[in-house]
Design an enzyme around this catalytic site. Structure first.
Site, PDB file in Angstrom:
ATOM      1  CB  SER A  83      -0.933  -0.002   1.209  1.00  0.00           C
ATOM      2  OG  SER A  83      -0.208  -0.214   2.409  1.00  0.00           O
TER       3      SER A  83
ATOM      4  CG  ASN B  80      -3.907  -5.476  12.559  1.00  0.00           C
ATOM      5  OD1 ASN B  80      -3.300  -5.296  11.495  1.00  0.00           O
ATOM      6  ND2 ASN B  80      -4.261  -6.686  12.978  1.00  0.00           N
TER       7      ASN B  80
ATOM      8  CB  THR C 239     -42.368  25.003  -8.033  1.00  0.00           C
ATOM      9  OG1 THR C 239     -43.435  25.556  -8.790  1.00  0.00           O
ATOM     10  CG2 THR C 239     -42.246  25.743  -6.705  1.00  0.00           C
ATOM     11  CG  HIS C 240     -43.212  21.704 -10.989  1.00  0.00           C
ATOM     12  ND1 HIS C 240     -43.374  20.365 -10.698  1.00  0.00           N
ATOM     13  CD2 HIS C 240     -43.993  22.372 -10.101  1.00  0.00           C
ATOM     14  CE1 HIS C 240     -44.228  20.225  -9.697  1.00  0.00           C
ATOM     15  NE2 HIS C 240     -44.612  21.433  -9.301  1.00  0.00           N
TER      16      HIS C 240
ATOM     17  CB  SER D 134     -15.645  26.539 -27.374  1.00  0.00           C
ATOM     18  OG  SER D 134     -15.592  25.812 -28.578  1.00  0.00           O
TER      19      SER D 134
ATOM     20  CE  LYS E 206     -20.395  26.905 -25.980  1.00  0.00           C
ATOM     21  NZ  LYS E 206     -21.778  26.556 -25.653  1.00  0.00           N
TER      22      LYS E 206
ATOM     23  CG  ASN F 117     -18.087  26.486 -22.463  1.00  0.00           C
ATOM     24  OD1 ASN F 117     -19.123  26.931 -22.959  1.00  0.00           O
ATOM     25  ND2 ASN F 117     -17.143  25.909 -23.185  1.00  0.00           N
TER      26      ASN F 117
ATOM     27  CD  GLU G 299     -20.483  22.920 -18.070  1.00  0.00           C
ATOM     28  OE1 GLU G 299     -21.422  23.287 -18.772  1.00  0.00           O
ATOM     29  OE2 GLU G 299     -19.333  22.738 -18.499  1.00  0.00           O
TER      30      GLU G 299
ATOM     31  CE1 TYR H  12      -6.249  -3.834   8.758  1.00  0.00           C
ATOM     32  CE2 TYR H  12      -5.282  -5.975   8.296  1.00  0.00           C
ATOM     33  CZ  TYR H  12      -5.469  -4.658   7.961  1.00  0.00           C
ATOM     34  OH  TYR H  12      -4.893  -4.150   6.821  1.00  0.00           O
TER      35      TYR H  12
ATOM     36  CD  GLN I  69      -2.791  -2.596   1.844  1.00  0.00           C
ATOM     37  OE1 GLN I  69      -2.138  -2.975   2.811  1.00  0.00           O
ATOM     38  NE2 GLN I  69      -2.518  -2.960   0.614  1.00  0.00           N
TER      39      GLN I  69
ATOM     40  CE  LYS J  58      -4.303   2.562   4.896  1.00  0.00           C
ATOM     41  NZ  LYS J  58      -5.223   1.383   4.888  1.00  0.00           N
TER      42      LYS J  58
HETATM   43  N1  ARG Z   1      -1.196  -1.557   5.106  1.00  0.00           N
HETATM   44  C1  ARG Z   1      -2.123  -2.100   6.027  1.00  0.00           C
HETATM   45  C2  ARG Z   1      -3.471  -1.397   5.891  1.00  0.00           C
HETATM   46  O1  ARG Z   1      -3.521  -0.419   5.249  1.00  0.00           O
HETATM   47  C3  ARG Z   1      -1.620  -1.932   7.435  1.00  0.00           C
HETATM   48  C4  ARG Z   1      -2.111  -2.947   8.389  1.00  0.00           C
HETATM   49  C5  ARG Z   1      -1.649  -4.276   7.979  1.00  0.00           C
HETATM   50  N2  ARG Z   1      -1.846  -5.243   8.986  1.00  0.00           N
HETATM   51  C6  ARG Z   1      -1.656  -6.539   8.720  1.00  0.00           C
HETATM   52  N3  ARG Z   1      -1.823  -7.363   9.680  1.00  0.00           N
HETATM   53  N4  ARG Z   1      -1.370  -6.955   7.507  1.00  0.00           N
HETATM   54  O2  ARG Z   1      -4.492  -1.826   6.391  1.00  0.00           O
END
Ligand code: ARG
Length: 466
Positions: free
Chosen positions: A32, A119, A164-165, A286, A292, A294, A299, A326, A331, A334
């Protein structure tokens, strides 16, 4: 197995029980670091507090704590300077930083993980990070709310048609319209503050899932990190991502609101409405049509709302099948969370920068309000005041409107005798209620569109955002 393979398995912080090194693709697939490096500052913040707690309880001696703290400072600086090279083989931000620390300070670095697991560490990092983001987002929300209050003050008397509408309904004031947006954002702000309470709970001490055998002081760590209290259940602490879902849900609502504002701005800048002017620097042209201009910012914000809605669904789905505690699934929390924050912050910033420079075109709005028989309800209310039951008054006005449609005139443009043909209770004072100004001024109660009420509401709005 080759010697090289054995070495690389042993290199892992968890390599002890492994007899074969990780498959090269699996290593990349499970890492990660490419995205969670973004948490480095909060990871270091958490580690500092954890180290100090270990020092306080005697699990580390003073020298070790000092070494860890100055080692972390150096690592933070080298990351900030872009000098630290993140390694995929070290999987994530936690192990990259820990490995660097051990490189620098040796044995003490290896002791930092005492009484902790990735964890509870990762859950802590995200909470610390998200708490900061909520504060940044709240700041942008306030900036936008302030811009809306200022517009409302300036344009308290400016009249435009209310719809309205998407059909002209009744005249309203531009200030009143801006304050409607203010209210939506106020609910958003309150939702974020409420969500922040549940973000601000500390997982550290839960360790892998069951707590730790060391005599840790969680209240002390929580205090150092500014958490309200340590999580009461270790299993829940490491597996809970409700706060991320709650935040993303609050973010989705804000994006939905911004998308609705955007839709109105797009309509209002079109040639058909032409109610407002957006400064050139918030628009683009444009490449083929030279005429134009825009409304790109609204948007794009309208378009971006979709990804945040998607992230909300991704996070709900991420969690729905997970047994305690966990799981590596987590992971995946994120990237949706990061993108939600980036999208929301960018959209709010663009709006907060742009709104103070919106220029209303009062004559155009006025003309539009004149076109749709927007004071028809006022005439009905007038007849009720003269003694007609509301349904009969509705009928009478409907006939007058039909004449207006037929002859291409507004009610205010008809002669008194013409109006009297529909009801003999009508007298010359009717024209006061048929004007746009009379119509808005008459809605002079709490929550109404009258300029006087708008001015009162802007004072209250200012107090709210103090
Ligand atoms: N990179 C992991 C996450 O984002 C960290 C925790 C990993 N823990 C494990 N027991 N593999 O969740």
């Amino acid at each position: 197995m080759s010697q090289q393979q054995q070495d690389s398995a042993k290199d892992k912080p968890w390599g002890g029980r492994f007899s074969e090194s990780t498959d090269a693709f699996v290593e990349e697939f499970t890492a990660s670091i490419l995205f969670d490096q973004r948490l480095y500052r909060h990871d270091i913040q958490g580690s500092r507090a954890h180290a100090r707690m270990l020092g306080k309880t005697g699990l580390l001696d003073t020298t070790e704590v000092e070494q860890i703290l100055s080692g972390l400072d150096e690592i933070e600086q080298s990351i900030e300077k872009g000098e630290l090279k993140w390694q995929i083989s070290l999987e994530d931000v936690h192990m990259n930083i820990e490995a660097r620390l051990t490189d620098r300070i040796g044995i003490a670095g290896k002791k930092l993980h005492t009484g902790r697991s990735r964890n509870d560490q990762v859950a802590t990092d995200i909470r610390l990070w998200l708490r900061d983001q909520v504060d940044g987002i709240s700041h942008e929300l306030r900036r936008l709310q302030r811009a809306l209050i200022e517009l409302a003050e300036r344009e308290a008397n400016t009249i435009l048609p209310g719809f309205t509408h998407l059909q002209v309904a009744q005249p309203i004031t531009f200030g009143h319209h801006m304050l409607a947006w203010f209210e939506m954002l106020q609910r958003d702000f309150e939702r974020l503050q409420d969500c922040r309470k549940r973000i601000n709970v500390m997982p550290l001490g839960a360790a892998a899932l069951a707590g730790t055998t060391y005599p840790i002081d969680r209240l002390y760590t929580a205090e150092l990190l500014g958490f309200d209290y340590p999580a009461r259940n270790s299993l829940d602490a490491v597996s809970d991502r409700d706060f991320a879902i709650e935040f993303t849900s609050a973010a989705a609502l804000i994006m939905m609101h911004l998308s609705r504002f955007s839709e109105e701005l797009v309509l209002w800048t079109s040639a058909q409405f032409d109610f407002i002017r957006l400064p050139d620097r918030f628009c683009t042209g444009s490449s083929i049509m030279p005429q134009k201009k825009n409304p790109d910012v609204p948007e794009l914000v309208r378009g971006k709302s979709g990804r945040v809605f998607g992230h909300l669904f991704a996070l709900l789905t991420l969690m729905k099948g997970q047994p305690l505690a966990y799981n590596k699934d987590n992971q995946e929390d994120k990237e949706p969370l990061f993108d939600t924050v980036d999208t929301l912050l960018g959209s709010l910033r663009a709006f907060a920068d742009m709104m103070p420079h919106v220029q209303p075109k009062p004559e155009k709005m006025r003309k539009a309000a004149m076109q749709g028989f927007s004071t028809a309800t006022d005439l009905a209310d007038y007849l009720v005041r003269k003694g007609l039951p509301f349904r009969d008054a509705h009928e009478v006005v409907g006939k007058a409107v039909a004449l207006g449609v037929e002859t291409g005139r507004d009610l205010s443009e008809m002669r008194l005798e013409e109006l009297q043909a529909f009801s003999n209770t009508i007298t010359a004072d009717v024209f006061a209620v048929l004007t746009l100004e009379g119509s808005v001024a008459a809605r002079n109660h709490l929550g109404g569109t009258a300029p006087e009420q708008v001015k009162r509401q802007t004072v209250i709005a200012r107090e709210i955002i103090q």
